[in-house]
Design a protein around this motif. Structure first.
Motif, PDB file in Angstrom:
ATOM      1  N   LEU A 113     -47.548  -1.715  -2.598  1.00 27.83           N
ATOM      2  CA  LEU A 113     -49.166  -1.284  -1.999  1.00 27.83           C
ATOM      3  C   LEU A 113     -48.961  -1.580  -0.468  1.00 27.83           C
ATOM      4  CD1 LEU A 113     -51.100  -3.489  -4.589  1.00 27.83           C
ATOM      5  CD2 LEU A 113     -51.070  -1.208  -4.517  1.00 27.83           C
ATOM      6  N   GLY A 114     -48.289  -2.564  -0.021  1.00 28.89           N
ATOM      7  CA  GLY A 114     -48.117  -2.699   1.660  1.00 28.89           C
ATOM      8  C   GLY A 114     -47.583  -1.485   2.049  1.00 28.89           C
ATOM      9  N   PHE A 115     -46.359  -1.130   1.694  1.00 33.09           N
ATOM     10  CA  PHE A 115     -45.702   0.106   2.491  1.00 33.09           C
ATOM     11  C   PHE A 115     -46.522   1.292   2.444  1.00 33.09           C
ATOM     12  CE2 PHE A 115     -41.785  -2.804   1.945  1.00 33.09           C
ATOM     13  CZ  PHE A 115     -41.882  -2.783   3.398  1.00 33.09           C
ATOM     14  N   SER A 116     -47.127   1.667   0.954  1.00 35.14           N
ATOM     15  CA  SER A 116     -47.771   2.781   0.730  1.00 35.14           C
ATOM     16  C   SER A 116     -49.053   2.863   1.947  1.00 35.14           C
ATOM     17  CB  SER A 116     -48.393   3.031  -0.710  1.00 35.14           C
ATOM     18  OG  SER A 116     -49.045   1.956  -1.027  1.00 35.14           O
ATOM     19  N   GLU A 117     -49.676   1.784   2.126  1.00 34.69           N
ATOM     20  CA  GLU A 117     -50.776   1.623   2.814  1.00 34.69           C
ATOM     21  C   GLU A 117     -50.400   1.865   4.372  1.00 34.69           C
ATOM     22  OE1 GLU A 117     -54.564  -1.268   3.823  1.00 34.69           O
ATOM     23  OE2 GLU A 117     -53.211  -2.114   2.369  1.00 34.69           O
ATOM     24  N   VAL A 118     -49.282   1.337   4.868  1.00 33.72           N
ATOM     25  CA  VAL A 118     -48.868   1.582   6.230  1.00 33.72           C
ATOM     26  C   VAL A 118     -48.506   3.293   6.310  1.00 33.72           C
ATOM     27  CG1 VAL A 118     -46.725   1.203   7.570  1.00 33.72           C
ATOM     28  CG2 VAL A 118     -47.713  -0.450   6.177  1.00 33.72           C
ATOM     29  N   ILE A 119     -47.980   3.588   5.188  1.00 38.30           N
ATOM     30  CA  ILE A 119     -47.675   5.229   5.572  1.00 38.30           C
ATOM     31  C   ILE A 119     -48.983   6.060   5.494  1.00 38.30           C
ATOM     32  CG2 ILE A 119     -46.454   7.167   4.270  1.00 38.30           C
ATOM     33  CD1 ILE A 119     -44.582   5.203   3.117  1.00 38.30           C
ATOM     34  N   GLY A 130     -46.151   6.153  12.767  1.00 38.68           N
ATOM     35  CA  GLY A 130     -46.152   7.485  13.230  1.00 38.68           C
ATOM     36  C   GLY A 130     -46.906   8.388  12.247  1.00 38.68           C
ATOM     37  N   PRO A 131     -47.110   9.665  12.634  1.00 37.49           N
ATOM     38  CA  PRO A 131     -47.842  10.618  12.047  1.00 37.49           C
ATOM     39  C   PRO A 131     -46.795  11.177  10.979  1.00 37.49           C
ATOM     40  CG  PRO A 131     -47.053  11.372  14.152  1.00 37.49           C
ATOM     41  CD  PRO A 131     -46.757  10.084  14.172  1.00 37.49           C
ATOM     42  N   ILE A 132     -47.600  11.674   9.949  1.00 38.20           N
ATOM     43  CA  ILE A 132     -47.044  12.409   8.709  1.00 38.20           C
ATOM     44  C   ILE A 132     -47.689  13.904   8.858  1.00 38.20           C
ATOM     45  CG2 ILE A 132     -46.772  12.416   6.419  1.00 38.20           C
ATOM     46  CD1 ILE A 132     -47.303   9.750   6.042  1.00 38.20           C
ATOM     47  N   ASN A 133     -46.607  14.783   9.096  1.00 36.98           N
ATOM     48  CA  ASN A 133     -47.314  16.258   9.221  1.00 36.98           C
ATOM     49  C   ASN A 133     -47.343  16.943   7.909  1.00 36.98           C
ATOM     50  OD1 ASN A 133     -46.732  15.952  12.118  1.00 36.98           O
ATOM     51  ND2 ASN A 133     -44.244  16.216  11.777  1.00 36.98           N
ATOM     52  N   TYR A 186     -47.601  15.012   1.462  1.00 36.50           N
ATOM     53  CA  TYR A 186     -47.347  13.570   1.601  1.00 36.50           C
ATOM     54  C   TYR A 186     -48.281  12.493   1.555  1.00 36.50           C
ATOM     55  CZ  TYR A 186     -42.476  15.225   2.098  1.00 36.50           C
ATOM     56  OH  TYR A 186     -41.245  15.905   1.997  1.00 36.50           O
ATOM     57  N   LYS A 187     -49.293  12.824   2.440  1.00 37.69           N
ATOM     58  CA  LYS A 187     -50.288  11.780   2.531  1.00 37.69           C
ATOM     59  C   LYS A 187     -51.209  11.590   1.164  1.00 37.69           C
ATOM     60  CE  LYS A 187     -51.341  12.611   7.098  1.00 37.69           C
ATOM     61  NZ  LYS A 187     -52.463  13.090   8.424  1.00 37.69           N
ATOM     62  N   GLU A 188     -51.124  12.764   0.507  1.00 38.73           N
ATOM     63  CA  GLU A 188     -51.797  12.643  -0.979  1.00 38.73           C
ATOM     64  C   GLU A 188     -51.049  11.842  -2.014  1.00 38.73           C
ATOM     65  OE1 GLU A 188     -53.622  15.906  -4.248  1.00 38.73           O
ATOM     66  OE2 GLU A 188     -52.544  16.559  -2.219  1.00 38.73           O
TER      67      GLU A 188
END
Length: 526
Positions: free
Chosen positions: A284-290, A296-299, A303-305
């Motif tokens: 949960l913590g790492f997925s929330e950070v991502i 940094g941004p995710i292009n 991946y965000k979904e």
């Protein structure tokens, strides 16, 4: 059934006690009942219960020996009035010898083991004894001379024959053909002697004597059949008791194994709480950070979904694990109540605030109905809040959009307090209520109409209420909604005490002083 199924643990649980129940006595009773069921003829039943019938016959012979001696002495006294002493004395000696032979046979029968003796041979022996006794009575009647019709010999012979028929019925009614063999010889002699007088009274007495003999023979047969039915009923009752004991043993063993398995499961889950929650918290913590792109941004939008799906799935899994662990800790006895003075109204208001956002998303109205001036209760505040929160979450989950949920708190009839949550959801069928109250159980309509849940909310509430010595009640009807009531007993209600006179002057100026104490023992008992 496969070989693997035949050797499963559940099969072993059932078969193990059954093996212990197959001792010799139970097998004998079961075999007896099977034979009774396969052949219901009276003759077959008599052969099955022949040892018991002979045992009963021996008891009657032993009880009748004194009567036999008295009758022999009385007949010998009457006989010496019309017969020589040289005839009467040998007859009496032989009569006593037959009595001794009978008593010896009864002693030998009592010493023998019922499982080893030959019942048919013993029955024939007792039948020979019965015929010998009947023939011996016939001898004394045959030796009496024929007098003129005006004599009293006919009356004496008739009365004596009736007495002997009664004695034979009493002592030989459980022996097959015992009454017939014991009465037929002397009845034939007495009837022939009466008929030979060629008088109406004598012939009438002969007819009555024959009718009495037939009646007593039929009566003895009915008594023997009645005792046979008694023996059969007793055997079936004993077999039923054996089967009930065996079934109870199987049930107790299976329940004990199930309780042990459930307790082991609960202890395992309670122990594994840290190991189960640690990786989920990391997910949960790492997925929330991502998802928040902190590093940094995710292009790539996909991946965000995916990260959002991971976070929501992890949150759902963590909630499920928390509920399982809560229930397992309760079942394992590791859930400790941190009891203190708690206000049921405050817990209800806090729980309503926590679900208010979710209710507004579904356009559900929460109506609170709180009785004023409710005193505090002695309870675990966290458990109290979890009880109300679970009930409200369930009500909102199963209530359709635009519905209403009522949250009530007040007094019970017995002086306790209750909290009630009622909704306008689809309701629960009466036969599905036990399923809903079981772990992971859900009603059929609720599964189709509501969002997916764990099915542990109500079992946790029920367990926590019982830990507080309370009462849990669920009322529901299809398409009429559901109401769940959690009530707490009077002994947990804290009593507001009046201030001690004179203490207000010395007390700090901080408002009205009240002290709380537990109810007395008498009040709790009430």
């Amino acid at each position: 059934m496969s070989q693997q199924d035949a050797k499963s643990p559940d099969k072993t649980i059932v078969e193990r006690p059954r093996a212990h129940s197959n001792d010799e006595s139970r097998s004998a009773v079961r075999s007896l009942r099977n034979r009774l069921g396969s052949n219901k003829s009276a003759k077959r039943q008599a052969s099955l219960f022949l040892p018991e019938l002979l045992q009963r016959h021996v008891e009657l012979l032993e009880r009748s020996r004194i009567s036999f001696v008295v009758v022999v002495g009385f007949i010998a006294y009457l006989a010496q009035l019309s017969l020589p002493i040289s005839v009467v004395v040998p007859w009496a000696v032989v009569a006593l010898a037959i009595l001794g032979w009978t008593m010896r046979s009864t002693r030998l029968f009592n010493k023998a083991d019922l499982s080893d003796l030959d019942p048919v041979r013993w029955e024939r022996s007792f039948q020979i004894l019965a015929g010998s006794i009947g023939a011996f009575w016939a001898v004394i009647f045959w030796l009496h001379p024929i007098l003129d019709p005006g004599s009293t010999v006919s009356v004496v012979a008739f009365a004596g024959a009736m007495v002997l028929i009664g004695l034979t019925l009493i002592s030989m009614r459980y022996l097959r053909h015992g009454v017939l063999l014991g009465t037929l010889p002397f009845i034939l002699v007495v009837v022939s002697r009466l008929v030979m007088q060629f008088t109406a009274p004598a012939i009438g007495m002969a007819i009555v004597l024959v009718g009495a003999c037939l009646f007593f023979m039929r009566l003895g047969s009915l008594m023997r059949e009645s005792y046979l039915e008694h023996l059969k009923s007793k055997a079936e009752r004993d077999q039923l008791i054996v089967e009930l004991e065996a079934s109870r043993g199987i049930s107790d063993e299976a329940r004990r194994r199930a309780e042990e398995a459930n307790l082991a499961k609960s202890r395992f889950l309670a122990t594994m709480s840290h190991e189960l929650r640690t990786p989920l918290n990391a997910i949960l913590g790492f997925s929330e950070v991502i998802a928040k792109e902190i590093m940094g941004p995710i292009n790539n939008e996909h991946y965000k979904e995916y990260v959002g799906d991971i976070h929501s799935s992890g949150s759902h899994l963590l909630k499920l694990i928390n509920e399982i662990l809560d229930l397992s800790r309760v079942e394992a006895g590791r859930y400790k109540l941190n009891e203190e003075a708690a206000n049921l109204t405050h817990a209800a208001e806090e729980s309503r605030q926590m679900v208010k956002l979710k209710a507004s998303e579904k356009n559900i109205t929460i109506v609170m109905q709180i009785q004023p001036d409710l005193p505090q209760i002695w309870a675990d505040v966290r458990a109290l809040r979890q009880i109300i929160l679970n009930l409200l979450s369930n009500a909102i989950k199963f209530t359709p959009s635009g519905g209403t949920v009522w949250l009530k708190c007040g007094w019970t009839v017995g002086g306790g307090q209750y909290v009630s949550v009622k909704d306008t959801g689809p309701g629960i069928a009466e036969d599905e209520i036990p399923i809903v109250l079981s772990s992971f159980g859900q009603g059929s309509i609720a599964i189709k109409s509501a969002e997916q849940g764990t099915g542990l909310g109500l079992p946790i509430v029920q367990a926590l209420v019982h830990m507080h010595d309370g009462h849990f009640e669920l009322k529901s009807k299809l398409r009429e909604g559901t109401e769940v009531i959690a009530s707490f007993p009077r002994k947990r209600v804290l009593e507001v005490m009046e201030p001690v006179p004179g203490s207000e002057a010395n007390a700090p100026k901080r408002g009205k002083f009240t002290s709380l104490r537990r109810n007395s023992a008498a009040e709790r008992a009430a």
